[in-house]
Design an enzyme around this catalytic site. Sequence first.
Site, PDB file in Angstrom:
ATOM      1  N   SER A 174      50.268  46.070  26.264  1.00 43.50           N
ATOM      2  CA  SER A 174      49.482  45.379  25.235  1.00 43.50           C
ATOM      3  C   SER A 174      48.296  46.256  24.848  1.00 43.50           C
ATOM      4  CB  SER A 174      48.968  44.055  25.817  1.00 43.50           C
ATOM      5  OG  SER A 174      47.820  43.610  25.139  1.00 43.50           O
ATOM      6  N   TYR A 204      43.986  40.401  32.188  1.00 41.40           N
ATOM      7  CA  TYR A 204      45.246  40.671  31.481  1.00 41.40           C
ATOM      8  C   TYR A 204      45.295  42.143  31.071  1.00 41.40           C
ATOM      9  CZ  TYR A 204      48.864  40.436  27.876  1.00 41.40           C
ATOM     10  OH  TYR A 204      49.991  40.667  27.125  1.00 41.40           O
TER      11      TYR A 204
END
Lengths: 255, 255
Positions: free
Chosen positions: B145, B158
């Site tokens: 990501s 994350y």
Amino acid sequence: MSDRAARAYLVTGGADGFGRELALGLADAGLDVAVVGDSGREEEVKGELEELGVKSAAATTDFRTREATELAFREAVQSLGRLDGVLHARICPQALQPGAFHEIDDASFDTCCEAEIRAAIFTLQAARACFSQPHGRIVLVTPTLALSGAAGHAALSAAFEAQRAMAKSAARQWGRSNILVNCIAPALEAVLPQADAASEASAAGGGQSLDGASLGGRGDMRRDIAPFIALLARDGAHFVTGQTICLDGGVWLAS
Amino acid sequence: MSAPLEGQVGIITGASGGIGRGLALACGAAGARTVVAARRAVEGQAVVAEIEAKGGRAKLSVCDVTQAADVQACVSETLARFGRLDFLIHNATSNRSPEVHRLEDAGIELWDEHAAVSLRGSYHCARAAFAALKQSRGVFLLMTSPAGMEGSATLPFYGMVKAGQRSLMKSLAKEWGPDGIRVNALSPLAVTEAMLRAYEENPELEARLEALSPLGYIGDPERDIGSAVVALLGDAGRYITGQTWVVDGGQYSGL
């Protein structure tokens, strides 16, 4: 020296190996230095630092919990009198042992990857809680292994890259509190024990060989790396945050 | 002309919904015998049914990637049913991935939720699949990501696991390359069920997100992300390893 310059640093892992070299190098630059770790040599290195004419402190923690880490930081800061910066140089020696990723066991994965990351999280949280002023500098040692990856060090490379991302996120979240968070990236060989570094260097490939270093060699932590960390402590570095500065003599040249 | 993944067998974790479902549908439509690995059996079986309804072959494997035994069983079941394994896509992430947090406040249990699925899950997948991927000269694909590349002001943990997976990918590409295994990462942007729910709550959100995309729309998990994955897994991607493919319509350009 302005108020934004850092004068007192805490170095995790500062009593052993390359961490000790960095702690001594920061003292060479005139910074007061506390060493925090679990090598058993913290008091001894505190004495070495004081011989350099700076104020020093020592405290012990194994970085296994947030509470223990923060307790050690508070103890060190109380002795040192203030805390402006934290250098996270603690790497568990066992995490540096190479191994085929598909063959390592759960305990080794935790040692090489997750425990390293947890220690870095606790260090950042303790630093944030213990800064004496409403500003501070944090530097994490994340060798270029994070950027390049390397066979035999997959779990540790993941740990270092996770810490780089943490530094970027902390820079975003804490920038308005004037807490600057950066990484320095020496060559992996620079953080290995001397004997391991020699064999690692000879086995390195894919553009990572130290033979190809633009400036040659793995670098001397005290003379080549620590002075740059001391620069990051100065007022002039107040606009630098979220960055990774490669300090490997030009081995890693990608953006 | 045969389908691009004809003859291949692959496992996709977290395939019961979102981008994982899209990847499973794309791989199934491209001719791969597809194992939908997911904790949610009902939703996973529905994806299997979708693939089969379009003439593909698929099976469900109820699998929690935080459990090594589950992942090993998934690989064993795949080999027993289809006789080979050509790719494993580790797409699953923690259910707590969208939970906004600040580094100074976040508890270690939240970190562990992230690490268990993304980092430990990668370790479990790699260890379980290595021998079969070596035999097929296959592909191990990890999902990453932008948060893993530039940090995140809202989701630091994350970002950390996504960064860790990316460096793990680079290391494994070097470590497994001599065995013929390709290892890559893919950073997608696609409309998921969670995004659709967010659109309902905030009707302006869709247009705002689309305005950020150079191509003017947010991708579809199957048509836009799945098609890129099929290309990477197929013969066209045979010389690609150690790379991060950003498949997001041009939104992230930081590499």
